[in-house]
Write an enzyme that holds these catalytic residues in place. Sequence first.
Site, PDB file in Angstrom:
ATOM      1  N   GLY A 136     -83.569  23.852-104.762  1.00  0.00           N
ATOM      2  CA  GLY A 136     -84.835  23.200-105.079  1.00  0.00           C
ATOM      3  C   GLY A 136     -84.770  21.987-105.990  1.00  0.00           C
ATOM      4  O   GLY A 136     -85.805  21.491-106.425  1.00  0.00           O
ATOM      5  N   TRP A 138     -84.067  18.813-105.374  1.00  0.00           N
ATOM      6  CA  TRP A 138     -84.747  17.620-104.840  1.00  0.00           C
ATOM      7  C   TRP A 138     -86.258  17.822-104.828  1.00  0.00           C
ATOM      8  O   TRP A 138     -87.020  16.880-105.031  1.00  0.00           O
ATOM      9  CB  TRP A 138     -84.239  17.289-103.430  1.00  0.00           C
ATOM     10  N   ASP A 154     -85.346  25.555 -95.746  1.00  0.00           N
ATOM     11  CA  ASP A 154     -83.928  25.916 -95.891  1.00  0.00           C
ATOM     12  C   ASP A 154     -83.686  27.262 -95.223  1.00  0.00           C
ATOM     13  O   ASP A 154     -84.591  28.102 -95.141  1.00  0.00           O
ATOM     14  CB  ASP A 154     -83.531  25.991 -97.375  1.00  0.00           C
ATOM     15  N   ASP A 170     -84.270  28.206 -90.307  1.00  0.00           N
ATOM     16  CA  ASP A 170     -83.213  27.313 -89.805  1.00  0.00           C
ATOM     17  C   ASP A 170     -83.886  26.075 -89.212  1.00  0.00           C
ATOM     18  O   ASP A 170     -84.698  26.195 -88.282  1.00  0.00           O
ATOM     19  CB  ASP A 170     -82.406  28.062 -88.734  1.00  0.00           C
ATOM     20  N   ASP A 194     -80.774  16.830 -97.420  1.00  0.00           N
ATOM     21  CA  ASP A 194     -79.490  17.137 -98.063  1.00  0.00           C
ATOM     22  C   ASP A 194     -78.816  18.252 -97.258  1.00  0.00           C
ATOM     23  O   ASP A 194     -77.965  18.964 -97.763  1.00  0.00           O
ATOM     24  CB  ASP A 194     -79.758  17.581 -99.513  1.00  0.00           C
ATOM     25  N   LYS A 234     -77.814  13.135 -95.969  1.00  0.00           N
ATOM     26  CA  LYS A 234     -76.407  13.291 -96.348  1.00  0.00           C
ATOM     27  C   LYS A 234     -75.551  13.145 -95.082  1.00  0.00           C
ATOM     28  O   LYS A 234     -75.850  13.737 -94.046  1.00  0.00           O
ATOM     29  CB  LYS A 234     -76.200  14.681 -96.943  1.00  0.00           C
TER      30      LYS A 234
HETATM   31  C1  LIG Z   1     -76.480  20.785-100.661  1.00  0.00           C
HETATM   32  S1  LIG Z   1     -77.598  22.088-100.393  1.00  0.00           S
HETATM   33  C2  LIG Z   1     -79.157  21.375-100.814  1.00  0.00           C
HETATM   34  C3  LIG Z   1     -79.394  21.211-102.291  1.00  0.00           C
HETATM   35  C4  LIG Z   1     -80.795  20.734-102.570  1.00  0.00           C
HETATM   36  N1  LIG Z   1     -80.985  19.351-102.145  1.00  0.00           N
HETATM   37  C5  LIG Z   1     -81.136  20.813-104.020  1.00  0.00           C
HETATM   38  O1  LIG Z   1     -81.383  19.782-104.636  1.00  0.00           O
HETATM   39  O2  LIG Z   1     -81.190  21.904-104.582  1.00  0.00           O
HETATM   40  C6  LIG Z   1     -77.653  22.101 -98.654  1.00  0.00           C
HETATM   41  C7  LIG Z   1     -78.625  23.104 -98.080  1.00  0.00           C
HETATM   42  O3  LIG Z   1     -78.701  22.911 -96.674  1.00  0.00           O
HETATM   43  C8  LIG Z   1     -79.059  24.168 -96.141  1.00  0.00           C
HETATM   44  N2  LIG Z   1     -78.871  24.184 -94.700  1.00  0.00           N
HETATM   45  C9  LIG Z   1     -77.727  24.007 -93.997  1.00  0.00           C
HETATM   46  N3  LIG Z   1     -77.960  24.113 -92.683  1.00  0.00           N
HETATM   47  C10 LIG Z   1     -79.299  24.347 -92.540  1.00  0.00           C
HETATM   48  C11 LIG Z   1     -80.149  24.548 -91.430  1.00  0.00           C
HETATM   49  N4  LIG Z   1     -79.677  24.530 -90.184  1.00  0.00           N
HETATM   50  N5  LIG Z   1     -81.462  24.752 -91.645  1.00  0.00           N
HETATM   51  C12 LIG Z   1     -81.955  24.792 -92.908  1.00  0.00           C
HETATM   52  N6  LIG Z   1     -81.195  24.612 -94.006  1.00  0.00           N
HETATM   53  C13 LIG Z   1     -79.873  24.401 -93.839  1.00  0.00           C
HETATM   54  C14 LIG Z   1     -78.160  25.129 -96.884  1.00  0.00           C
HETATM   55  O4  LIG Z   1     -78.645  26.443 -96.794  1.00  0.00           O
HETATM   56  C15 LIG Z   1     -78.200  24.551 -98.290  1.00  0.00           C
HETATM   57  O5  LIG Z   1     -79.147  25.208 -99.089  1.00  0.00           O
END
Ligand SMILES: C[S@@+](CC[C@H](N)C(=O)[O-])C[C@H]1O[C@@H](n2cnc3c(N)ncnc32)[C@H](O)[C@@H]1O
EC number: 2.1.1.166
Length: 279
Positions: A136, A138, A154, A170, A194, A234
């Site tokens: 969370g 961002w 997420d 997802d 992200d 990203k």
């Molecule tokens: C780098 S973290 C994000 C950090 C976030 N921006 C923050 O500031 O706290 C990447 C996130 O992408 C999510 N993620 C990856 N593939 C996903 C998908 N197909 N659908 C939803 N979320 C996904 C992961 O569960 C993870 O929580």
Amino acid sequence: MSDDDQKPEDATPDGSEPAENQPDGETPAAGEGAPDQAGLPGWGSSDKRRGRRSGPMKKGGDARAAKQMFERVKTARGRKSSSTRWLQRQLNDPYVKKAQMEGYRSRAAYKLLQLDERFKLLKPGMRVVDLGSAPGGWVQVALKSGASEVVGIDLLEMEAIAGATLLEKDFTDADAPSLVKAEMGGAADAVVSDLAPWTTGHKTTDHLRIVALAELAAHFAVETLKPGGFFIAKVFQGGSDSDLLNFLKANFEKVRHFKPDASRSESAETFVVAMGFKG
Ligand SMILES: C[S@@+](CC[C@H](N)C(=O)[O-])C[C@H]1O[C@@H](n2cnc3c(N)ncnc32)[C@H](O)[C@@H]1O
């Protein structure tokens, strides 16, 4: 695409790190202001955070404290050495400490703050969609900048944040984009992503997976943004993502790459920033 904004010293090659089963480049901050890591599936198990090198130790008191931490980590029983390396890196990461002190749920918050500092993107009253939002950081940054509405999605469960709508889903599910749009109830000013899949350590595979998520996010942005809106995603450095870049260039006035200081130099991640949605 212009690489004017790309910092050459950060252009580490892909695959410079050993295989990791974790989303690249980010982990939640531990401690106050951060969610209990054990309470976050996926993020919660330190066994999943593998293969990172720790940063350099600091001098003086910090070095002593870090050494104590190191020894405590080193002697922990039953912990895999990969987990110990991850923990050691976390304990010595200035952005993890800063996030704990400033109440951000993740060190990733500083990436969005630095992207915003560079491009002056976030403005009060904006409606923001955050893809891959857990834990969370961002979302917190968007709300602090005065966003009137933030919808995050997420795979992982997220602790509630006042002022934000958080979906546990997802984003690749067929119905996810329409669910997010329904929660927004109108066009967005910003779509920020992200999204990071678990990395395999295989350079090509990891690159393709992250580009696929970024492309999905970009198409969603084009369907969701107001004219003039912006998109951040990203991506990984060093691979060919020309389809994504051509798509963004066709739909936005300006497209840039930028790697914030908070993005670890050993990580191949960088961010693509597309501004001025043409509508
Ligand atoms: C780098 S973290 C994000 C950090 C976030 N921006 C923050 O500031 O706290 C990447 C996130 O992408 C999510 N993620 C990856 N593939 C996903 C998908 N197909 N659908 C939803 N979320 C996904 C992961 O569960 C993870 O929580």
